[in-house]
Design an enzyme around this catalytic site. Structure first.
Site, PDB file in Angstrom:
ATOM      1  N   HIS A  58      52.071  66.223  15.305  1.00 30.58           N
ATOM      2  CA  HIS A  58      53.161  65.252  15.203  1.00 30.58           C
ATOM      3  C   HIS A  58      53.737  65.158  13.800  1.00 30.58           C
ATOM      4  O   HIS A  58      54.423  64.197  13.474  1.00 30.58           O
ATOM      5  CB  HIS A  58      52.668  63.863  15.626  1.00 30.58           C
ATOM      6  CG  HIS A  58      52.083  63.803  16.993  1.00 30.58           C
ATOM      7  ND1 HIS A  58      52.821  64.101  18.111  1.00 30.58           N
ATOM      8  CD2 HIS A  58      50.831  63.500  17.435  1.00 30.58           C
ATOM      9  CE1 HIS A  58      52.042  63.958  19.190  1.00 30.58           C
ATOM     10  NE2 HIS A  58      50.830  63.602  18.799  1.00 30.58           N
ATOM     11  N   HIS A 220      53.683  63.601  23.826  1.00 29.79           N
ATOM     12  CA  HIS A 220      52.832  64.704  24.264  1.00 29.79           C
ATOM     13  C   HIS A 220      53.402  65.317  25.540  1.00 29.79           C
ATOM     14  O   HIS A 220      52.700  66.013  26.268  1.00 29.79           O
ATOM     15  CB  HIS A 220      51.410  64.214  24.533  1.00 29.79           C
ATOM     16  CG  HIS A 220      50.845  63.405  23.427  1.00 29.79           C
ATOM     17  ND1 HIS A 220      50.960  62.038  23.389  1.00 29.79           N
ATOM     18  CD2 HIS A 220      50.205  63.774  22.295  1.00 29.79           C
ATOM     19  CE1 HIS A 220      50.380  61.595  22.271  1.00 29.79           C
ATOM     20  NE2 HIS A 220      49.928  62.630  21.601  1.00 29.79           N
TER      21      HIS A 220
END
Lengths: 332, 332
Positions: A58, A220
């Site tokens: 991320h 995700h």
């Protein structure tokens, strides 16, 4: 697969290697495995330490918000996987300056489980812990179950505000109150245009036919609230901003901060095109944009897509947003 | 196509709209069409103005390097197309503080043609112009024809060093000397893993089968020096850094700045994995890394890939790199 990697199992450790090499004086490892990283000046005596953590993939998410006026430490999991309770506990000890430690992280099962375990371990060592779980993703649960929502790009506002409060010497209760306030006033909606491929799996996390989009997608690749034909930037901005504003239900004249965040593969130009319409929509609703952020702040590897976050600000939060902050990925 | 856009013909103007809206007090338009943008505080009396420009689609390339301690103005072309000579001329007049104006831009036919025309127009108005054309892309021509090379991510170093020199009040000759010195000591090599799609055309600029890479690719998808099976990050870093170091031929003990730049769709994590090996290779060759930059600095819309730039620094360039600079996209 279009990835620039070596052995997938070394991916996260190689990234950490490089971060320590590229930015000397920024962070240091609190564990031999270097999965607990803290500010180079940690612990700050008499200051609340803030520990975050989550899966890798991320960037600049999590790691990038460790620094002056931001978080004190981070526990780094494998790609899209929670860090261990031991890693969180080690970060906790390393940032503990005697004024308590605040955990701020996204609402995902593995993270909640491991941060709670670490909290128990820390309390046994006499470290006061408070926890704020981030839940800004509108699409992930209805408003009446907002505590079940996932945490996504709203983390940037929570880290910034809580980090500024900790830096100026606020108490643990105060820093926790501010992180909670930033979270409760933030809403995010995302859109995905292509899936992410996990380095180890080498396969997409989900499928999305070319020319389609998924509104409300998670970081995700969690399914969203609507899948359909790819629309124009303005139509997408309307959908995302509309869902946020329906949920926030702000009175006219309210002030907001807005973050248009790229998920990985979407050009900065396209983020500005989204920003343009979202900001126009806020103005149309009688809301004043106090601060704007456009760029890649919390990504999902090479996912094409974006998210919009709106935080309802007041004088307190605006002051905290404007306070100095410094990491290689975030400056104020 | 996976683009978040509206009408392709409005793409660039919508981006400019959004930039002016999102970052008040940063830049202002020098023309009604807003394709000539200058620092909000332009002209700076008694200071050299620096004007750059080029096609759109490279953000934060060009535009992002307008600001304090950076360039004074930019002329903004359509996607991958040169700005017009009139737009360049308007930017020139708007940044002219009486100490002359330096043109710094990449070596592309259309840009050279239009900047030269603008230079003639400006000289007729009594504005002193000097020009430094950037030529850092090793793959684009052999060393014996280095003046024919294209300009790519090395522009970041040229803008930063020349901008710092202009900000401190150096003369036009001096600022031009410094931009030229930064360029002559910089080398870049890129790798592409997927093509870019132009918004207006809706088609890839070139084809590259999945699982292949193009070493030496340009920032508009210009063909490189080698196409083949996608290799590991370390092998790619070796190829790029190796080509740069063969061309620079630095004595052991030299100091360098390194920039690992993402072309658009490549995750920040993968850029760090490249950085790790490149920095290791520099150390192995007895070179000292004075400064490191990792991120998206000059992109090619949503191209997957990266470039590595190495600049041979000395005390003068290091001082200029470290000087304050400020735009929404670059801070020092």
């Amino acid at each position: 697969m279009k990835k620039i990697i070596n052995q997938p199992e070394n991916f996260v450790d190689e990234v950490i290697d490089a971060l320590l090499l590229a930015h000397p004086g920024w962070i240091k490892a609190a564990t031999e495995d270097r999965r607990a990283l803290v500010r180079a000046d940690a612990p700050k005596l008499g200051r609340v330490g803030i520990v975050t953590g989550g899966g890798s993939g991320h960037m600049p998410g999590f790691l990038g918000y460790v620094g002056e006026g931001l978080c004190g430490g981070v526990a780094v999991g494998n790609v899209f996987s929670s860090p261990s309770s031991e890693q969180i506990f080690e970060a906790t000890k390393a940032v503990n300056g005697g004024a308590g430690v605040l955990y701020v992280y996204g609402n995902y099962g593995g993270d909640v489980f491991n941060f709670d375990l670490a909290s128990d371990m820390a309390e046994l060592e006499g470290i006061d812990i408070k926890t704020v779980v981030l839940t800004d993703d509108v699409a992930s649960a209805p408003a009446e179950r907002s505590a079940d929502r996932r945490g996504v790009a709203g983390m940037v506002f929570a880290f910034k505000c809580a980090g500024a409060a900790a830096e100026r010497g606020d108490s643990l209760d105060e820093v926790a109150r501010i992180a909670g306030k930033a979270n409760s006033r933030s809403r995010t909606m995302g859109v995905g245009l292509s899936p992410t491929i996990l380095p180890a799996a080498g396969k997409p996390t989900f499928t999305l036919p070319d020319g389609e989009m998924e509104i409300g997608i998670g970081i995700h690749g969690e399914p969203g609230s609507h899948r359909g034909k790819l629309e124009t930037a303005d139509e997408i901005a309307d959908r995302l901003t509309g869902a946020i504003l329906r949920d926030l239900a702000l009175p006219k004249g309210s002030r907001v901060a807005i973050l248009v965040n790229g998920l990985g593969a979407t050009p900065l130009e396209e983020l500005y095109v989204l920003y343009r319409r979202a900001a126009g929509m806020l103005a149309d609703q009688g809301l004043a944009v106090a601060r704007s952020y456009v760029g890649e702040y919390v990504t999902s590897l090479e996912m094409a897509g974006a998210s919009i976050t709106v935080m309802h600000v007041d004088d307190e939060l605006e002051t905290l947003l404007a306070a100095p902050a410094r990491s290689p990925f975030f400056r104020e």
